[in-house]
Design an enzyme around this catalytic site. Sequence first.
Site, mmCIF file in Angstrom:
data_model
loop_
_atom_site.group_PDB
_atom_site.id
_atom_site.type_symbol
_atom_site.label_atom_id
_atom_site.label_comp_id
_atom_site.label_asym_id
_atom_site.label_seq_id
_atom_site.Cartn_x
_atom_site.Cartn_y
_atom_site.Cartn_z
ATOM 1 N N HIS A 79 -12.824 -14.439 -16.839
ATOM 2 C CA HIS A 79 -11.890 -15.271 -16.072
ATOM 3 C C HIS A 79 -11.540 -16.538 -16.854
ATOM 4 O O HIS A 79 -10.384 -16.981 -16.869
ATOM 5 C CB HIS A 79 -12.522 -15.679 -14.740
ATOM 6 C CG HIS A 79 -12.541 -14.611 -13.694
ATOM 7 N ND1 HIS A 79 -11.419 -13.901 -13.337
ATOM 8 C CD2 HIS A 79 -13.549 -14.165 -12.891
ATOM 9 C CE1 HIS A 79 -11.732 -13.048 -12.360
ATOM 10 N NE2 HIS A 79 -13.016 -13.179 -12.087
ATOM 11 N N HIS A 108 -18.626 -11.728 -17.073
ATOM 12 C CA HIS A 108 -17.580 -11.588 -16.057
ATOM 13 C C HIS A 108 -16.837 -12.906 -15.858
ATOM 14 O O HIS A 108 -15.600 -12.955 -15.949
ATOM 15 C CB HIS A 108 -18.212 -11.124 -14.746
ATOM 16 C CG HIS A 108 -17.232 -10.950 -13.625
ATOM 17 N ND1 HIS A 108 -16.787 -9.716 -13.207
ATOM 18 C CD2 HIS A 108 -16.605 -11.858 -12.819
ATOM 19 C CE1 HIS A 108 -15.927 -9.861 -12.212
ATOM 20 N NE2 HIS A 108 -15.809 -11.161 -11.951
ATOM 21 N N GLU A 109 -17.582 -13.961 -15.584
ATOM 22 C CA GLU A 109 -16.927 -15.250 -15.334
ATOM 23 C C GLU A 109 -16.269 -15.784 -16.601
ATOM 24 O O GLU A 109 -15.237 -16.452 -16.536
ATOM 25 C CB GLU A 109 -17.939 -16.256 -14.785
ATOM 26 C CG GLU A 109 -18.589 -15.843 -13.474
ATOM 27 C CD GLU A 109 -17.597 -15.448 -12.390
ATOM 28 O OE1 GLU A 109 -16.468 -15.972 -12.385
ATOM 29 O OE2 GLU A 109 -17.929 -14.585 -11.560
ATOM 30 N N HIS A 128 -9.022 -16.021 -19.475
ATOM 31 C CA HIS A 128 -7.705 -15.888 -18.838
ATOM 32 C C HIS A 128 -7.091 -17.270 -18.616
ATOM 33 O O HIS A 128 -5.885 -17.476 -18.808
ATOM 34 C CB HIS A 128 -7.872 -15.149 -17.513
ATOM 35 C CG HIS A 128 -6.637 -14.485 -17.011
ATOM 36 N ND1 HIS A 128 -6.600 -13.788 -15.817
ATOM 37 C CD2 HIS A 128 -5.385 -14.394 -17.510
ATOM 38 C CE1 HIS A 128 -5.388 -13.309 -15.621
ATOM 39 N NE2 HIS A 128 -4.625 -13.657 -16.631
#
Length: 700
Positions: free
Chosen positions: A485, A481-482, A488
């Site tokens: 990010h 999940h992190e 991104h």
Amino acid sequence: MNENISLEQRKNPFFEPYNTPYDTVPFDRIRLEDFEEAFMEGIRHDNELIDKTINNPSKPTFDNTLLNNDDDTEGYYDLLSRVSTVFFNLLSAETSDEMDALAQKLQPILTQHANDVRLNKKLFERIKAVHLHHRKLTHEEKVLLDNSYDGFVRCGALLDEDGKEKLRKLTEEASIMSLQFSQNLLKEEKAFTLHITDEKQLAGLPDTARESAVVAAKERNLDGWAFTLDSPSYGPFMSYADDRELRRQMYMARNTICTHNNTENNMEICKRIVNLRRETAQLLGFRTYADYVLKKRMAGNSHNVYSLLDKLINAYKPTAIKELEEINKIARKIEGKDFKMMPWDFSYYSHKLQLKKYNLDSEMLRPYFELSKVIDGVFSLANTLYGITFKENKDIPVYHPDVKAYEVFNDDGTFLAVFYADFHPRKGKQGGAWMTEYQGQWIDKKGKNVRPHVSVVMNLTKPTDEKPALLKLSEVETFLHEFGHALHGMFANTRFESLSGTNVWWDFVELPSQFMENFSIEKQFLRTFAYHYKTGEPLPDELINRIVKSRNFMVAYSCLRQVSYGLLDMAYYTKKDEFTDDILTFEKDAWKKAIIGEQLPETCMTVQFSHIMAGGYAAGYYSYKWAEVLDADAFSVFKKHGIFDRKTAQSFRENILSKGGTEHPMTLYKRFKGSEPTIDALLKRNGIKTRGKSPRGEKQ
């Protein structure tokens, strides 16, 4: 640092070139006293730049108003941003009592300065003039100009002087309240320890939990075993400990944080934060704070938010009720027909049910998820999808030994980013997991693409004296999940930093992160790294099949929990009148239609709900479910073409991950997918059946 250098000779590291690999932050040279000095100088430099801009006798233009600076970036990025980034990142990841005290001192000064900028009438008049009359702009320039103008308006630029003064007071107090909320929460979380000296009380706990508890006890100079409220300690204890009374103690400690009659009580602080935000929104012409926030969100308005939450309740609640009854049945079968399950029993008997249905639990998988191998697996996934590679560089300074720093390269060998990873819980670190940056991406006036320095901060299981760090599958998901990010941020490729990377609308920012979680149960991905840390044997197909079969275990119950948080958030921030309710009562009423289990009158989520009280998710917690619709829909494209399909991944990178906030999120999504998302893929993934045609996502 050379101790022979006198204080007179030593320069503040923020005032000179870092002279580190890729100009990374020289954590090893920064002292606490450097921050305040750099903040004050940064404010002074900001004021000089603003004076230069507003006193420019030339006609206001895009270039001499929005790009009038000394640092080849847009806006007012300079020393102040440089020191702020480091200070506030460390305040979450590696703080101390002295740093907390400095934050309390600096917060009102910084808020006052921010107000001085946003409420500067002459500066706004120049930006307004450019907004009305400007040269032909590129698309990005137009977005930057619109954002700048709208940002000033949303910060009170159109208010009269009395309104501006009132706004100053509201925002200054709100910043102090949010900081106090976070500091109270951290102190309360770290203050609790369940100290056990009788080994009989450890019955049911796996070796991993026991070994970690020995380490925790030693860190606190205690004999025996110590359990804390950090996730890697709390979660296994609640799932495995046979001692029901100790589970109750842990549960109550976790769920009554910041409610006690002490200086860390957050009840009144939360009330004040809600009212300050409501007053601010109404001063700016909005009915509620939610109206203010949602104007800049994909959802658009509270009606669409509630529509999504209600659809999820209708779709998932019947299944969630059945899931809870299954747990009750197995509990009564074990304990007797008169047994009444309490909240501290849920994880324990849920685990029993999972074992019965799938013969699977997280401890079976831990030996295959050794942290160093998980890191290799995640990096290898990024390489397979996007061609990028990671190389640890121990010459890059870090702020704690737990942190690793990596150079990241494109498939053609060009430098892409610096990536920091901070893995384990510790005393001065907030709970949870998050991604942040120490440097954003932008393109300077000479055309140089300044690459980002991205960091992920987590609280994963620590190594012990006997074993390396062995993760649960849920921790692998957290890492993914992190890391989503982080991608991104790393793939950012825009001209202006304020539009790059994760600087997107808040209900779009979770798409890249939640998208990556999908890989966690894919056999092709697990095959690349999941090997037993002792034997080297791969994760057996049988276990992988059980993982896949169990992926939707308690999925409906978990969905309702997230929906309940969204309802609570919206309940606070759709209030039109002063909030004076009792928080304990208000909370339980706000989310009751999504709650199907026992609620205890003294437990409270609000006072520890950092996302909506001290983070950026106020009136926006629904974003996680909104983005879940998007991520399931997006991953369905990969499933269609192959989860490692480079062409699909390249489209995802080019159309979503690299574009930042340069275009409307739905425009970017449709460019990748070819159509707007629907809830169909999420319902299919979760095994949820609905009658008739499944609802589409709200059109934006």
